[in-house]
Structures are given as C-alpha cells and as structure tokens.
Write a protein that holds these residues in place. Structure first.
Motif, short mmCIF file in Angstrom:
data_model
loop_
_atom_site.label_atom_id
_atom_site.label_comp_id
_atom_site.label_asym_id
_atom_site.label_seq_id
_atom_site.Cartn_x
_atom_site.Cartn_y
_atom_site.Cartn_z
N LEU A 194 -5.02 7.77 -39.72
CA LEU A 194 -5.00 6.91 -40.88
C LEU A 194 -4.25 7.46 -41.84
N VAL A 195 -3.44 6.73 -42.66
CA VAL A 195 -2.59 7.14 -43.94
C VAL A 195 -3.54 6.27 -45.00
N ARG A 252 5.57 5.70 -42.36
CA ARG A 252 5.44 4.47 -41.94
C ARG A 252 5.81 4.85 -40.31
N SER A 253 6.10 5.75 -39.73
CA SER A 253 6.29 5.87 -38.10
C SER A 253 5.59 7.31 -37.93
N VAL A 287 1.70 13.87 -31.69
CA VAL A 287 2.95 14.87 -32.13
C VAL A 287 4.04 14.74 -30.95
N ARG A 288 3.48 14.58 -29.77
CA ARG A 288 4.54 14.68 -28.75
C ARG A 288 5.04 13.41 -28.42
N LYS A 289 4.43 12.23 -29.00
CA LYS A 289 4.89 10.74 -29.01
C LYS A 289 6.15 10.69 -29.89
N ARG A 312 -4.60 2.60 -44.00
CA ARG A 312 -3.63 2.16 -43.22
C ARG A 312 -3.55 2.74 -41.97
N VAL A 313 -3.63 2.03 -40.75
CA VAL A 313 -3.66 2.51 -39.37
C VAL A 313 -2.14 2.82 -39.08
N LEU A 314 -1.73 4.18 -38.81
CA LEU A 314 -0.48 4.44 -38.46
C LEU A 314 -0.28 4.01 -36.88
#
Length: 319
Positions: free
Chosen positions: A120-121, A128-129, A154-156, A203-205
């Motif tokens: 979440l942010v 945004r990404s 983090v890897r993704k 907001r769901v990142l």
C-alpha cells in the motif's frame, strides 16, 4: 520477545488421513487442555465462535482455550515455548522459527490467494510502479508473510534488497506510521489491508497475485504433536469441516469475524471476499515452496543458517 511472565500467562490462559480410534487415543494421548493461538481472521475465529473444537474434544474431557496474537512471529514464539499448543500463520514465520530451533511442526496447509496481501502507498504518493520503490521505506512485520512478499516485490522490480529501506513494524505501529506519512509503503495482509483501504486513503501498488505464491499453515508445538497425535488429527479434521462451511457461508463468516475481532463488518466483508477457506496436507510441493523461501532468506542473510523444512513436517497418525 515474550517475557517469562507473559509466557506463564499465556500458558495459564477430512484433511490429513484417519486419526487413531478413540479407545486407542484415550490410552495414548495425554492432553487435557488444547491452547490455540489465532489472529484476526481465518477459520480458527469461526471455529471459536461456533464452539466447533469444544464440541469435538468434549468427549475426551479436553478444555479448549484461545489467545489472540497481532501477527505470526509472536504466535510462533509462544508455540515454540509451549505456551500454546496450536496456531496458524503465513508462510514466513515458521521459517524464522525453525531457524531459531523453535519446537514447532507443520500440521496442515491453508492455500492463501495473493489477493489478501498488498503493498500500500498513500493515494497522493508519487510511487506509481514497483521500480519507484527504489530508495523508499517499506514497512512490514519482520518474519511475517509480508516479509517474504516484500522480498519478492523487490526482485520483481529488478532491485536489490539494499535498494530499499526496510522498516520492521507490527501491523498496529505500521498503520500509525502509514497514516502519518512516516513510511513510503506498507506490506500488509487482511484485515489490516481492508481497514487501511477504507480509513487511510491507501492505494494498492500491487497485491501478491502474480508475484509470489502464498500459503498459510496450521502449526503445532512439536512436543504436543508427538504426545497427542490423535487429538491433533481430530482438530485438523474439524477445522476442515469448518472451512468447508465457511466457503459456502461467506456472509455469515464476515459477520462472525466482525463480532469476534471487533473489526468492522465492512472491512471483514472485503477481507473475506479475498480469502480461500480450505485445509490440505503439507504436500511435497508445499515443502519445496517453503524450502525455496528458506534458501532465499539464508542467501540474503535474513536467517542465520540453512534449514531443512521437511524436518519440521508432522505426519498424521493412521489406524
């Protein structure tokens, strides 16, 4: 870390195959109390409200008691110490516990869809990404399922672990930090995720879907499981029945969770819609999945030594 006083206070306070017959169990199983650790969601909450385990174990003269925990790591600390006998957590807490030589065993698997966990942010955040997480602070509970989720995010994103600023906070403390803007992002699970969506302009990142396959587990104290295999088998069998009922009665489940946990019906309804209720054996595939998490955590220096997950898998009794 639980203090001695807290530990003593806690101590005071058809899924995996056929269990041993009741006559045989009466001669071998020793427990007269079954102490359960639970969190603010899941079939254990439903079982408590329905009195399902109390009824199932009444013929054995076994008292059932419950202790609520905010997250998996303290629950497994209590379980390893023998302050409780049984509980449920996500995939990561058992790995940290096994690395710390905790006296625990995996008893059953609960498939956990990734839709119930999210990064979440704040709504007005410039993030945004996933790549935008570079250099940002991400809060999660150390040793929780959110820890593994964050590693995979983090890897993704194509980042290294050192590219982010990990902040280890309990769900309650992370919620407060998120609301104040003290952290940039928050990795969290339901129902805290649902609460933040409604009350904190979250907001769901990303959710965990497509990023990491998740599982939750029923776990038992190793000494309890060895001394009381038939009791544990009966408990798992009853929880499978409760889970089947919950899958067909989601509205009633949300109402029951709201009543027991104090989380609003609106939030629990949203969380239940993202939950899968099922109980399955700890299969070879699940063991391999857990082992992969353990190996990566050791590689990253998050656990001090390698572990063998299979060593901590309980085998159900058969007649």
């Amino acid at each position: 870390m639980l203090t001695r006083r807290q530990t003593l206070s806690l101590a005071a306070g058809a899924a995996l195959g056929a269990a041993l017959g009741q006559a045989r169990a009466a001669a071998t199983d020793q427990a007269r109390e079954f102490r359960i650790g639970y969190q603010k969601s899941g079939a254990l909450v439903i079982a408590r409200r329905q009195g399902a385990l109390e009824r199932r174990l009444a013929a054995r003269g076994i008292k059932v008691s419950y202790v609520e925990f905010p997250s998996g790591p303290p629950l497994l600390e209590a379980l390893g110490l023998g302050a409780i006998d049984f509980g449920t957590t996500g995939d990561t807490p058992p790995i940290f516990a096994q690395a710390a030589r905790a006296n625990i065993v995996y008893a059953a698997t609960l498939p956990a869809p990734g839709s119930g966990s999210a990064i979440l942010v704040r709504r007005d955040s410039p993030i945004r990404s996933l790549a935008d997480l570079k250099g940002r602070s991400i809060a999660f509970t150390k040793g929780s399922s959110a820890h593994n989720f964050t590693v995979n995010v983090v890897r993704k994103a194509g980042l290294a672990w050192g590219d982010i600023k990990p902040v280890h906070l309990s769900p309650a403390d992370a919620g407060a930090a998120f609301a104040s803007g003290a952290i940039d992002a928050w990795a969290i699970w339901d129902p805290f995720y649902a609460i933040a969506e409604r009350t904190q302009e979250a907001r769901v990142l990303t959710t965990a879907e497509g990023i990491v396959e998740t599982n939750s587990f029923y776990l038992a104290n190793g000494t309890f499981a060895k001394a009381n295999p038939a009791i544990l088998g009966e408990v798992i069998d009853e929880l499978a029945r409760v889970s089947d009922w919950a899958s067909a009665h989601t509205g009633e489940v949300a109402a029951a969770l709201a009543e027991v946990t104090g989380v609003s019906l609106e939030d629990q309804t949203r969380a239940v819609a993202r939950t899968r209720y099922a109980v399955k054996p700890v299969s070879d595939e699940i063991v391999l999945s857990q082992q992969a998490i353990a190996d990566e955590f050791h590689k990253l220096g998050l656990i001090p030594k390698p572990i063998v997950v299979r060593d901590a898998v309980w085998t159900a009794p058969t007649t």
